[in-house]
Scaffold this active site. Structure first.
Site, mmCIF file in Angstrom:
data_model
loop_
_atom_site.group_PDB
_atom_site.id
_atom_site.type_symbol
_atom_site.label_atom_id
_atom_site.label_comp_id
_atom_site.label_asym_id
_atom_site.label_seq_id
_atom_site.Cartn_x
_atom_site.Cartn_y
_atom_site.Cartn_z
ATOM 1 C CG MET A 291 70.202 39.044 -17.871
ATOM 2 S SD MET A 291 71.108 38.920 -16.320
ATOM 3 C CE MET A 291 69.801 38.372 -15.227
ATOM 4 C CD GLU A 292 66.585 33.765 -20.085
ATOM 5 O OE1 GLU A 292 66.949 32.583 -20.020
ATOM 6 O OE2 GLU A 292 65.784 34.254 -19.275
ATOM 7 C CB SER A 293 71.851 32.418 -24.523
ATOM 8 O OG SER A 293 71.764 33.517 -25.422
ATOM 9 N NE ARG B 257 63.124 31.325 -18.445
ATOM 10 C CZ ARG B 257 64.018 30.978 -19.338
ATOM 11 N NH1 ARG B 257 64.528 29.780 -19.353
ATOM 12 N NH2 ARG B 257 64.419 31.847 -20.231
ATOM 13 C CE1 TYR C 112 66.607 36.352 -16.528
ATOM 14 C CE2 TYR C 112 64.558 37.596 -16.594
ATOM 15 C CZ TYR C 112 65.577 36.934 -17.242
ATOM 16 O OH TYR C 112 65.568 36.858 -18.614
#
Length: 418
Positions: A145-147, A7, A329
């Site tokens: 959260m990611e996409s 990341r 996060y």
């Protein structure tokens, strides 16, 4: 993006939650004809420099097991992309406070969408949970959260982006390794160069795998012979995410986060996820779960200091941090997962009226701490463990509550002390 996924400082999730990601992606699957985002015009010198670099990099790629045909075919689409360099070097002028981050991460709209999709994919989520032991709601939360549940997967071609960053980026060696990993994915036949799409930094698919992590953790859960995280079908992406968390130490049945009520007079110097104690030890101090449940073992964090809510975080919180090394996060994932499952949001109140420090002010806090001898590292505006430890040491020195929270009061105290 700083995990085994590699990341980077600005993650796909951070962009989605903090700044808004790329435009919704079109249908993406291996063999499709989706048009990627166009590569901006580069200067002739930059383009020539990249092409020279590609020729010079070829022996290294081949020595890593990449066939000449795969390398040459992939690099045919490699063009210098000045946009990824701009994004890599961009520094946010400010960062939002934790409460705004969490408001967005576990928003009503995201929760509603997550619940609907959890019902749609209930059968496959049950199979994934059964195989890997990871809470399906946490997997759903990472997807959100990611996409934004597949809506913002990114449309940049990965090979040009990684080649540009390896050639001209701040972290050339890291991106060189990512490029070789991407070439290995192509060599395995999971996708092709034109359809290997993702973010500017190389994160791919519904849950934004970097190439090295894809090689290590991605799975072909639906049995079609490809680990297809680019398809509209999220099955392989969701299963790969569960596989990652499983191998990061996920404990079935253990909550990642428990919101707690701290007693009056609680010693905040004890806070920190690394200060792990048994649930009974915390309970003996008067710590209580806001939902009344028995406390598991873990550490206590207070992301807004003594004026905000507190959370007991467990080994599963640490597993989420392995996916993305950020307390905010991991809190966001845990809170969104809890809400998707039908649970409540955060009960405690954040000190919203007090505001928060800007990115530049946080850098000033770090500079002042260094000047006073606390050695918190290079000022970068990111309040991590070293900075929090420095703040607590300074607070102990001046005789105030050691909550490790960087706010305007702390900044003034530091300014007066230097």
């Amino acid at each position: 993006m700083s995990r085994t996924f590699i990341r980077l400082t600005i993650t796909a999730a951070s962009l989605a939650v903090l700044a808004g990601c790329a435009a919704p992606v079109s249908t993406v699957s291996s063999g499709s004809s989706v048009a990627p985002d166009p590569i901006p015009q580069a200067s002739p010198a930059s383009e020539q420099g990249l092409q020279n670099w590609i020729r010079n990099f070829r022996p290294r790629a081949l020595s890593s097991g990449i066939s000449p045909a795969v390398y040459d075919n992939a690099m045919r689409i490699a063009r210098y992309n000045p946009e990824v360099i701009r994004l890599d070097r961009r520094q946010a002028e400010f960062s939002r406070p934790v409460w705004e981050y969490l408001d967005s991460a576990a928003s009503d709209s995201r929760t509603t969408k997550g619940r609907g999709l959890a019902r749609t994919h209930a059968a496959v989520l049950s199979q994934i949970e059964s195989r890997y032991g990871v809470d399906r709601n946490i997997v759903m939360a990472i997807w959100g959260m990611e996409s934004n549940f597949g809506g913002n997967r990114g449309r940049m071609q990965i090979i040009p982006s990684l080649a540009t960053l390896a050639y001209d980026g701040r972290r050339g060696e890291m991106f060189s390794n990512q490029l070789i990993a991407a070439l290995k994915i192509l060599q395995a036949g999971d996708t092709d160069p034109a359809n290997m799409l993702g973010s500017w930094a190389g994160a791919m698919g519904h849950t934004q795998f970097m190439p090295t992590s894809y090689l290590e953790y991605a799975v072909d859960f639906n049995g079609d012979g490809r680990r297809d995280i680019w398809s509209d079908d999220p099955t392989d992406s969701l299963a790969s995410t569960a596989a990652y968390l499983n191998r990061s130490g996920w404990v079935p049945g253990l909550p990642a986060v428990v919101e707690v009520q701290l007693p009056s007079g609680f010693n905040y110097s004890q806070t920190g996820r690394s200060n792990v104690r048994s649930g009974s030890a915390w309970a003996s101090q008067g710590v209580r779960a806001v939902n009344g449940q028995t406390l598991p073992s873990g550490g206590i964090i207070a992301p807004a200091g003594r004026s905000g809510p507190a959370f007991l975080v467990t080994r599963n919180f640490i597993a989420i941090r392995a996916y993305n090394a950020s307390d905010n996060y991991a809190l966001g994932v845990a809170m969104l997962g809890n809400r998707i499952s039908g649970g409540p949001g955060i009960v405690g109140a954040f000190p919203r009226e007090a505001g928060s420090l800007t990115h530049n002010q946080k850098e000033e806090v770090q500079r002042l701490l260094n000047r006073l001898g606390y050695n918190v590292g290079e000022p970068d505006g990111a309040i991590g463990e070293n900075t929090i430890a420095g703040i607590k040491a300074f607070q102990r020195r001046i005789g105030v509550e050691q909550d490790g929270y960087a706010n305007t009061t702390l900044l003034k105290q530091l300014q007066q002390a230097t």
